[in-house]
Design a protein around this motif. Structure first.
Motif, mmCIF file in Angstrom:
data_model
loop_
_atom_site.group_PDB
_atom_site.id
_atom_site.type_symbol
_atom_site.label_atom_id
_atom_site.label_comp_id
_atom_site.label_asym_id
_atom_site.label_seq_id
_atom_site.Cartn_x
_atom_site.Cartn_y
_atom_site.Cartn_z
ATOM 1 N N GLU B 102 -3.930 -13.723 -6.253
ATOM 2 C CA GLU B 102 -2.683 -12.956 -6.180
ATOM 3 C C GLU B 102 -3.067 -11.510 -5.931
ATOM 4 N N VAL B 103 -2.617 -10.952 -4.799
ATOM 5 C CA VAL B 103 -3.050 -9.607 -4.417
ATOM 6 C C VAL B 103 -1.847 -8.708 -4.151
ATOM 7 N N VAL B 104 -2.072 -7.391 -4.220
ATOM 8 C CA VAL B 104 -0.966 -6.451 -4.008
ATOM 9 C C VAL B 104 -1.312 -5.358 -3.002
ATOM 10 N N SER B 105 -2.387 -5.549 -2.242
ATOM 11 C CA SER B 105 -2.720 -4.552 -1.221
ATOM 12 C C SER B 105 -3.602 -5.213 -0.177
ATOM 13 N N GLY B 106 -3.713 -4.541 0.979
ATOM 14 C CA GLY B 106 -4.572 -5.058 2.044
ATOM 15 C C GLY B 106 -6.011 -5.155 1.580
ATOM 16 N N PHE B 107 -6.428 -4.174 0.812
ATOM 17 C CA PHE B 107 -7.797 -4.164 0.278
ATOM 18 C C PHE B 107 -8.061 -5.397 -0.591
ATOM 19 N N GLU B 108 -7.132 -5.676 -1.497
ATOM 20 C CA GLU B 108 -7.311 -6.853 -2.362
ATOM 21 C C GLU B 108 -7.243 -8.142 -1.544
ATOM 22 N N TYR B 109 -6.369 -8.128 -0.535
ATOM 23 C CA TYR B 109 -6.225 -9.315 0.322
ATOM 24 C C TYR B 109 -7.556 -9.634 1.002
ATOM 25 N N GLN B 110 -8.186 -8.578 1.547
ATOM 26 C CA GLN B 110 -9.492 -8.750 2.210
ATOM 27 C C GLN B 110 -10.520 -9.300 1.236
ATOM 28 N N LYS B 111 -10.463 -8.783 0.018
ATOM 29 C CA LYS B 111 -11.420 -9.221 -1.000
ATOM 30 C C LYS B 111 -11.262 -10.725 -1.258
ATOM 31 N N ALA B 112 -10.015 -11.153 -1.409
ATOM 32 C CA ALA B 112 -9.756 -12.572 -1.711
ATOM 33 C C ALA B 112 -10.246 -13.447 -0.559
ATOM 34 N N GLU B 131 2.047 -3.155 8.230
ATOM 35 C CA GLU B 131 2.261 -4.106 9.325
ATOM 36 C C GLU B 131 0.971 -4.883 9.611
ATOM 37 N N THR B 132 -0.158 -4.160 9.587
ATOM 38 C CA THR B 132 -1.453 -4.825 9.821
ATOM 39 C C THR B 132 -1.707 -5.885 8.747
ATOM 40 N N ASP B 133 -1.444 -5.516 7.479
ATOM 41 C CA ASP B 133 -1.635 -6.479 6.379
ATOM 42 C C ASP B 133 -0.776 -7.718 6.624
ATOM 43 N N LEU B 134 0.484 -7.472 6.985
ATOM 44 C CA LEU B 134 1.419 -8.587 7.146
ATOM 45 C C LEU B 134 1.012 -9.498 8.303
ATOM 46 N N ARG B 135 0.567 -8.898 9.402
ATOM 47 C CA ARG B 135 0.140 -9.728 10.546
ATOM 48 C C ARG B 135 -1.010 -10.647 10.144
ATOM 49 N N LEU B 136 -1.968 -10.061 9.444
ATOM 50 C CA LEU B 136 -3.118 -10.855 9.002
ATOM 51 C C LEU B 136 -2.663 -11.990 8.073
ATOM 52 N N ALA B 137 -1.792 -11.633 7.124
ATOM 53 C CA ALA B 137 -1.336 -12.625 6.141
ATOM 54 C C ALA B 137 -0.495 -13.717 6.805
ATOM 55 N N ILE B 138 0.299 -13.341 7.810
ATOM 56 C CA ILE B 138 1.118 -14.336 8.515
ATOM 57 C C ILE B 138 0.198 -15.286 9.290
ATOM 58 N N ASP B 147 9.482 -7.679 -1.393
ATOM 59 C CA ASP B 147 9.878 -6.762 -2.458
ATOM 60 C C ASP B 147 11.177 -6.021 -2.155
ATOM 61 N N HIS B 148 11.436 -5.716 -0.866
ATOM 62 C CA HIS B 148 12.639 -4.933 -0.536
ATOM 63 C C HIS B 148 13.128 -5.305 0.854
ATOM 64 N N LEU B 149 14.322 -4.845 1.196
ATOM 65 C CA LEU B 149 14.956 -5.244 2.460
ATOM 66 C C LEU B 149 14.179 -4.749 3.676
ATOM 67 N N ASP B 150 13.605 -3.552 3.593
ATOM 68 C CA ASP B 150 12.835 -3.048 4.742
ATOM 69 C C ASP B 150 11.708 -4.022 5.077
ATOM 70 N N GLU B 151 11.112 -4.562 4.033
ATOM 71 C CA GLU B 151 10.027 -5.510 4.261
ATOM 72 C C GLU B 151 10.565 -6.805 4.861
#
Ligand SMILES: Cc1ncc(COP(=O)(O)O)c(C=O)c1O
Lengths: 100, 452
Positions: B102-112, B131-138, B147-151
């Protein structure tokens, strides 16, 4: 004549432990004049006994350093602190006099 | 004549009948070894201060939590909360036990990802996914917790652009009877925001709503609050089933279970005050089981437990620098570790034990760190034997958040040692060096020389 004041470091004063306080071998101390009780460790008890007998700080220092694995500088610092605490806890006659 | 062992003389007033606001007796029982490894030896080899983590304790605690939930609910999945402690060695112990990430940032995502967690088993939380984090995660088919409507709108755009159907959940905040209410993250349950977000996702075919998420607070002492939250999330899930004929695959209850630490100002020690895993598991599973799901449609229960799984496994070893007497007569002991590496001393009265034996006499003291700052207080009141310069202490329950929120300030951060199941120590993070700090600095050429 040179007068000892409350500003004179206690280490240079002759610490007079209140005569009526009760000491037990387990380090339990009772002050009948206030009803307060205290606890001290074995070395603390030994020091209080020496002070109660009227030994001066220098004498206490010499005896402890001879008996225990410590050096003069360390013990002097610890004794200074200990004597200060005794005074703070109002266990010495000096404090009684100050109050008058 | 053989000289006697020296101990500093101490004296203190006995407060008969007054509840002691200082530590308890167990606190000053010496801790000379951690999992069979000598504290003195560890400090001798790796320096002081030093973080030590017990792998045995991590695995035992995890097994206890897993058992508490799995004996009460049929489908349970833990996801390791990276921010709580993202030393790779620690993360991998949890992954070996079966935890997702369970991660909350691009940095943590990369680590996982680097640790080998499959993308589809990484939960991506938090308000700040770029946006870069989201593309990778998608691309990796990870679980995006919105978390919010903008996202929400950004993910929709990316999904269309990438011609993918991201798996998403929404974070829901709600009134669980616990204050302060955490309403800054996610969508509110009571005022209809959550339904609004659900409708926006469901009426649009470019994302798949797979889960509902909440994280109701931190260091929660009331299992009942989790019962309320689980009931509200179940209600949303059943509402989605009814309205859209869509089964929600999982309910994620987040983290927040209290660890065995003692909150500042609490008379009860954390060990006595904090509920155990069984109590949290009972409240949550009862609420979901009673919500009205068909047996074969029960959602997977995900838990992002952080502190309660790792706090107890972490220790900080330190050394006395000096003793002082404060003007009001209190004893002050200065340690070689401060709030810079023990951030959690702002929240907790950490249990601190001497690492060598003493007589049973103790003193009340304030413990300070070595920083030149007034806020550097490790414990405002602690009862300890008369410590002297160079004596060692062991601080307990520091496994959560300290190794991620520590600050590099004034001095270098210490090494971290993990003691394995066979009581063998391994360095899992080296002590910092001047090089590791200055490595990223750039000194402009014109500032290189000076004459004084
Ligand atoms: C979304 C989320 N999940 C899990 C956690 C872990 O919480 P804890 O360490 O209190 O269990 C946090 C921490 O704040 C969080 O924000």
């Amino acid at each position: 004549m040179f007068q000892l004041t409350t500003h004179t470091p206690l280490i240079f004063q002759l610490m007079q432990i209140k005569r009526n306080i009760a000491l037990s071998d387990s380090g339990f101390i009772f002050d009948p004049s206030t009803g307060d009780s205290f606890s001290t460790n074995p070395i603390g008890l030994e020091i209080i006994k020496m002070l109660k007998e009227g030994k001066a700080n220098e004498e206490v220092k010499a005896l402890i350093v001879k008996q225990y694995m410590t050096d003069e500088a360390t013990f002097e610092r610890d004794l200074y602190d200990f004597v200060n605490m005794i005074s703070k806890l109002k266990l010495s006659e000096n404090d009684e006099k100050e109050k008058d | 004549m053989k000289k006697l062992q020296y101990e500093r003389p101490v004296i203190q007033r006995l407060n008969v009948g007054v509840m002691n606001k200082f530590g308890t007796k167990t606190e000053y029982a010496p801790v000379t070894h951690i999992d069979g490894v000598s504290v003195k030896g560890l400090i001798g080899k790796h320096g002081s201060p030093l973080f030590v983590i017990s792998e045995k304790t991590i695995r035992q605690t995890f097994k206890d939590a897993n058992r508490a939930f799995k004996t009460r609910y049929p489908k349970v999945q833990f996801a390791w909360s990276y921010k709580t402690n993202y030393m790779n060695a620690v993360c991998n112990v949890f992954h070996q036990e079966g935890s997702w990430g369970e991660v909350v940032s691009g940095f943590e995502y990369q680590k996982a990802l680097k640790n080998g967690v499959p993308g589809s088993k990484i939960i991506f939380n938090g308000p700040d996914k770029t946006e870069t984090d989201l593309r990778l995660a998608i691309n990796n088919d990870s679980l995006l917790h919105i978390d919010h409507l903008d996202e929400l709108y950004l993910i929709k755009e990316l999904a269309m652009d990438m011609k993918k159907k991201p798996r998403v959940a929404i974070r829901v905040n709600m009134d669980t009877g616990v204050y302060p209410m955490w309403d800054r993250f996610g969508f509110n349950y009571e005022n209809g925001q959550a339904w609004d977000a659900i409708n926006k996702i469901m009426l649009n075919d470019c994302m798949e709503l797979v889960g509902l998420h909440s994280h109701i607070g931190t260091f929660m002492l009331a299992p009942s609050a989790y019962g309320v939250a689980a009931a509200k999330l179940s209600d949303l899930a059943l509402g989605i089933r009814k309205k859209y004929k869509k089964n929600i695959q999982y309910i994620d209850m987040g983290g927040g279970f209290a660890s065995k630490n003692t909150l500042k100002g609490s008379y009860l020690q954390g060990v006595d005050a904090s509920p155990n895993f069984d109590q949290f598991a009972e409240a949550i599973s009862t609420a979901i089981l009673n919500a009205g799901f068909l047996e074969n449609e029960l959602p997977l229960l995900i838990l992002e437990t952080g502190r309660a799984l790792i706090d107890e496994a972490g220790y900080l070893l330190g050394t006395v620098i000096s003793n002082k007497r404060l003007s009001d007569g209190r004893r002050a002991t200065i340690m070689d570790f401060g709030v810079n590496i023990m951030f959690t001393s702002f929240w907790y009265d950490h249990k601190i034990s001497p690492a060598q034996s003493f007589s049973q006499y103790t003193e009340d003291a304030v413990l300070y760190g070595p920083l030149c700052m007034n806020i550097d207080v490790i414990r405002e009141n602690v009862t300890l034997p008369p410590l002297k310069r160079d004596d060692h202490v062991v601080v307990h329950c520091v496994g959560a958040y300290n190794m991620t929120q520590w600050m590099q300030f004034i001095s270098l951060r210490p090494a971290i040692v993990l003691i394995d199941m066979n009581e063998e120590p391994h360095v899992i993070r080296k002590r910092e060096t001047l090089g590791s700090i200055e490595g990223d600095e750039v000194l402009p050429n014109y500032l290189k020389d000076f004459k004084i």
